[in-house]
Design a protein around this motif. Sequence first.
Motif, PDB file in Angstrom:
ATOM      1  N   ARG A  55      10.879   7.889   6.000  1.00 38.99           N
ATOM      2  CA  ARG A  55      10.122   6.915   5.674  1.00 38.99           C
ATOM      3  C   ARG A  55       8.664   7.397   5.495  1.00 38.99           C
ATOM      4  O   ARG A  55       8.321   7.448   5.951  1.00 38.99           O
ATOM      5  CB  ARG A  55      10.637   5.933   5.932  1.00 38.99           C
ATOM      6  CG  ARG A  55       9.488   4.651   6.559  1.00 38.99           C
ATOM      7  CD  ARG A  55       9.888   3.817   6.957  1.00 38.99           C
ATOM      8  NE  ARG A  55       9.491   3.254   8.208  1.00 38.99           N
ATOM      9  CZ  ARG A  55       8.069   2.989   8.594  1.00 38.99           C
ATOM     10  NH1 ARG A  55       7.704   3.022   7.133  1.00 38.99           N
ATOM     11  NH2 ARG A  55       7.971   2.393   9.821  1.00 38.99           N
ATOM     12  N   SER A  56       7.509   6.792   4.138  1.00 44.46           N
ATOM     13  CA  SER A  56       6.596   7.046   4.636  1.00 44.46           C
ATOM     14  C   SER A  56       5.954   5.954   4.601  1.00 44.46           C
ATOM     15  O   SER A  56       6.401   5.108   5.699  1.00 44.46           O
ATOM     16  CB  SER A  56       5.944   6.925   2.702  1.00 44.46           C
ATOM     17  OG  SER A  56       6.511   7.883   1.484  1.00 44.46           O
ATOM     18  N   LEU A  95       0.892  -0.790   0.108  1.00 43.45           N
ATOM     19  CA  LEU A  95       0.000   0.224  -0.359  1.00 43.45           C
ATOM     20  C   LEU A  95       0.918   1.125  -0.099  1.00 43.45           C
ATOM     21  O   LEU A  95       0.300   2.363  -0.793  1.00 43.45           O
ATOM     22  CB  LEU A  95      -0.693   0.533   0.914  1.00 43.45           C
ATOM     23  CG  LEU A  95      -1.846  -1.191   0.961  1.00 43.45           C
ATOM     24  CD1 LEU A  95      -2.936  -0.954   2.241  1.00 43.45           C
ATOM     25  CD2 LEU A  95      -3.122  -1.092   0.080  1.00 43.45           C
ATOM     26  N   ILE A  96       2.249   1.658   1.004  1.00 38.36           N
ATOM     27  CA  ILE A  96       2.663   2.664   0.952  1.00 38.36           C
ATOM     28  C   ILE A  96       3.574   2.437  -0.561  1.00 38.36           C
ATOM     29  O   ILE A  96       3.773   3.637  -1.019  1.00 38.36           O
ATOM     30  CB  ILE A  96       3.544   2.584   1.529  1.00 38.36           C
ATOM     31  CG1 ILE A  96       3.315   2.305   3.568  1.00 38.36           C
ATOM     32  CG2 ILE A  96       5.008   3.578   2.451  1.00 38.36           C
ATOM     33  CD1 ILE A  96       4.789   1.617   4.655  1.00 38.36           C
ATOM     34  N   ALA A  97       3.605   1.449  -0.842  1.00 35.54           N
ATOM     35  CA  ALA A  97       4.593   1.589  -2.579  1.00 35.54           C
ATOM     36  C   ALA A  97       3.621   1.971  -3.847  1.00 35.54           C
ATOM     37  O   ALA A  97       3.790   2.561  -4.447  1.00 35.54           O
ATOM     38  CB  ALA A  97       5.311   0.194  -3.087  1.00 35.54           C
ATOM     39  N   GLU A  98       2.641   1.464  -3.465  1.00 41.28           N
ATOM     40  CA  GLU A  98       1.617   2.047  -4.535  1.00 41.28           C
ATOM     41  C   GLU A  98       0.331   3.258  -4.577  1.00 41.28           C
ATOM     42  O   GLU A  98       0.318   4.525  -5.235  1.00 41.28           O
ATOM     43  CB  GLU A  98       0.041   1.137  -4.754  1.00 41.28           C
ATOM     44  CG  GLU A  98      -0.651   1.489  -5.062  1.00 41.28           C
ATOM     45  CD  GLU A  98      -1.952   0.603  -5.396  1.00 41.28           C
ATOM     46  OE1 GLU A  98      -2.752   0.552  -6.295  1.00 41.28           O
ATOM     47  OE2 GLU A  98      -1.578  -0.541  -4.911  1.00 41.28           O
ATOM     48  N   HIS A  99       0.779   3.683  -3.384  1.00 39.46           N
ATOM     49  CA  HIS A  99       0.029   5.218  -2.681  1.00 39.46           C
ATOM     50  C   HIS A  99       0.313   6.029  -2.181  1.00 39.46           C
ATOM     51  O   HIS A  99       0.074   7.594  -2.070  1.00 39.46           O
ATOM     52  CB  HIS A  99      -1.571   4.903  -2.278  1.00 39.46           C
ATOM     53  CG  HIS A  99      -2.294   3.973  -2.742  1.00 39.46           C
ATOM     54  ND1 HIS A  99      -3.260   4.211  -3.484  1.00 39.46           N
ATOM     55  CD2 HIS A  99      -2.602   2.604  -2.144  1.00 39.46           C
ATOM     56  CE1 HIS A  99      -3.504   3.313  -3.641  1.00 39.46           C
ATOM     57  NE2 HIS A  99      -3.127   2.460  -3.008  1.00 39.46           N
ATOM     58  N   SER A 100       2.403   5.908  -1.856  1.00 34.39           N
ATOM     59  CA  SER A 100       2.674   7.221  -1.460  1.00 34.39           C
ATOM     60  C   SER A 100       3.867   6.831  -2.017  1.00 34.39           C
ATOM     61  O   SER A 100       4.068   6.470  -2.893  1.00 34.39           O
ATOM     62  CB  SER A 100       2.540   6.977  -0.150  1.00 34.39           C
ATOM     63  OG  SER A 100       3.784   8.336   0.676  1.00 34.39           O
ATOM     64  N   THR A 101       5.473   7.895  -1.372  1.00 31.90           N
ATOM     65  CA  THR A 101       6.717   7.954  -2.197  1.00 31.90           C
ATOM     66  C   THR A 101       7.756   7.432  -1.165  1.00 31.90           C
ATOM     67  O   THR A 101       6.589   6.563   0.006  1.00 31.90           O
ATOM     68  CB  THR A 101       6.945   9.331  -2.386  1.00 31.90           C
ATOM     69  OG1 THR A 101       7.118   9.933  -1.184  1.00 31.90           O
ATOM     70  CG2 THR A 101       6.240   9.696  -3.148  1.00 31.90           C
ATOM     71  N   ARG A 102       8.490   6.744  -1.824  1.00 32.98           N
ATOM     72  CA  ARG A 102       9.346   6.208  -0.379  1.00 32.98           C
ATOM     73  C   ARG A 102      10.165   7.256   0.629  1.00 32.98           C
ATOM     74  O   ARG A 102       9.923   6.562   1.506  1.00 32.98           O
ATOM     75  CB  ARG A 102      10.930   6.225  -1.361  1.00 32.98           C
ATOM     76  CG  ARG A 102      11.502   5.546  -0.462  1.00 32.98           C
ATOM     77  CD  ARG A 102      12.747   4.279  -1.284  1.00 32.98           C
ATOM     78  NE  ARG A 102      14.164   6.186  -1.588  1.00 32.98           N
ATOM     79  CZ  ARG A 102      14.425   6.096  -0.736  1.00 32.98           C
ATOM     80  NH1 ARG A 102      15.219   5.685   0.166  1.00 32.98           N
ATOM     81  NH2 ARG A 102      15.310   7.606  -1.056  1.00 32.98           N
ATOM     82  N   GLU A 103       9.181   8.350   0.439  1.00 30.96           N
ATOM     83  CA  GLU A 103      10.648   9.644   1.676  1.00 30.96           C
ATOM     84  C   GLU A 103       8.729  10.376   2.186  1.00 30.96           C
ATOM     85  O   GLU A 103       8.521  11.012   0.423  1.00 30.96           O
ATOM     86  CB  GLU A 103      11.607   9.922   1.742  1.00 30.96           C
ATOM     87  CG  GLU A 103      12.690   8.318   1.706  1.00 30.96           C
ATOM     88  CD  GLU A 103      13.963   9.168   1.663  1.00 30.96           C
ATOM     89  OE1 GLU A 103      15.058   8.342   2.128  1.00 30.96           O
ATOM     90  OE2 GLU A 103      13.935  10.177   0.983  1.00 30.96           O
TER      91      GLU A 103
END
Length: 308
Positions: free
Chosen positions: A291-292, A223-231
Amino acid sequence: MSEPLLTARGLTKRFGDFTAVAGIDVDVAPGEAFGFLGPNGAGKSSTMRMIAATSPPSSGELRVLGLDPRTDGPAIRAQIGSCPQQDNLDEDLTVEENLLIYGRYFGLPKAQVRARTEELLDFAQLTERRHSRVEPLSGGMKRRLTIARSLINDPQILLLDEPTTGLDPQARHILWDRLFRLKRSGVTLILTTHYMDEAEQLCDRLVVMDHGRIVAEGSPRALIAEHSTREVLELRLDVEDHLEVAGLVEGIGERAETLPDRVFVYADDGDAALERARARGLEPVSALVRRSTLEDVFLHLTGRSLID
């Protein structure tokens, strides 16, 4: 793959003209820790009550342990454990008595209840407090006892509604450890939570709910990879209202969110985003690159804070 212990298709719950759960699809595998994430009013608790066979679905299909809650409620309730958001222990009884008496509600033999009570006192780290009345116990001890009591019937599925609400950080981490041990022993966990770090710690998969619908589903990392950025770059500037500089931060990262007291810049490289901000003449009072998290995902999907 193992057959799911829980399957929902088009699951809907209405209260008069109000639709609390608007046709959701969910599968939960044996041994999985599955979370429902969302603000108050998103439909989480209504969904949990349907799964617990205490509130019938208005429409759609729901199977729990292969059974239909509409017709097999008692059989389902006999095989699941339920830990409510608020502890509902009998405070006039001792720790041990709360377990012994609750076990008899399931019609279990006395010898089996006593053996199970010994196991659960050890599991909850309450053996030394077995003869203590419940009322003076700490919040963390009461919560561990509530979870232990929900396990008295050796359930296949444990439902947890906001399991660590109101606990201090130390008590939360102790409880996380107990729940991790449960999952490792093969118990399937289904939980609701307001805490992003809790969801990341406990859940193999989760859904984000908003207005009765599922708006995202996957593992915390996915979910973090799909809907946010790495940082994420958090900036605080020497201004009365950060909304004044909203235009200056646009384009620094993939996207930016400006609140009255700070600016969030979403970028794969937070340090590079900070340098671009300074190149535009923005000198922050403070700058943090982190980090996100799932909370960033939640804010992006629902547009409001987690706790209403």
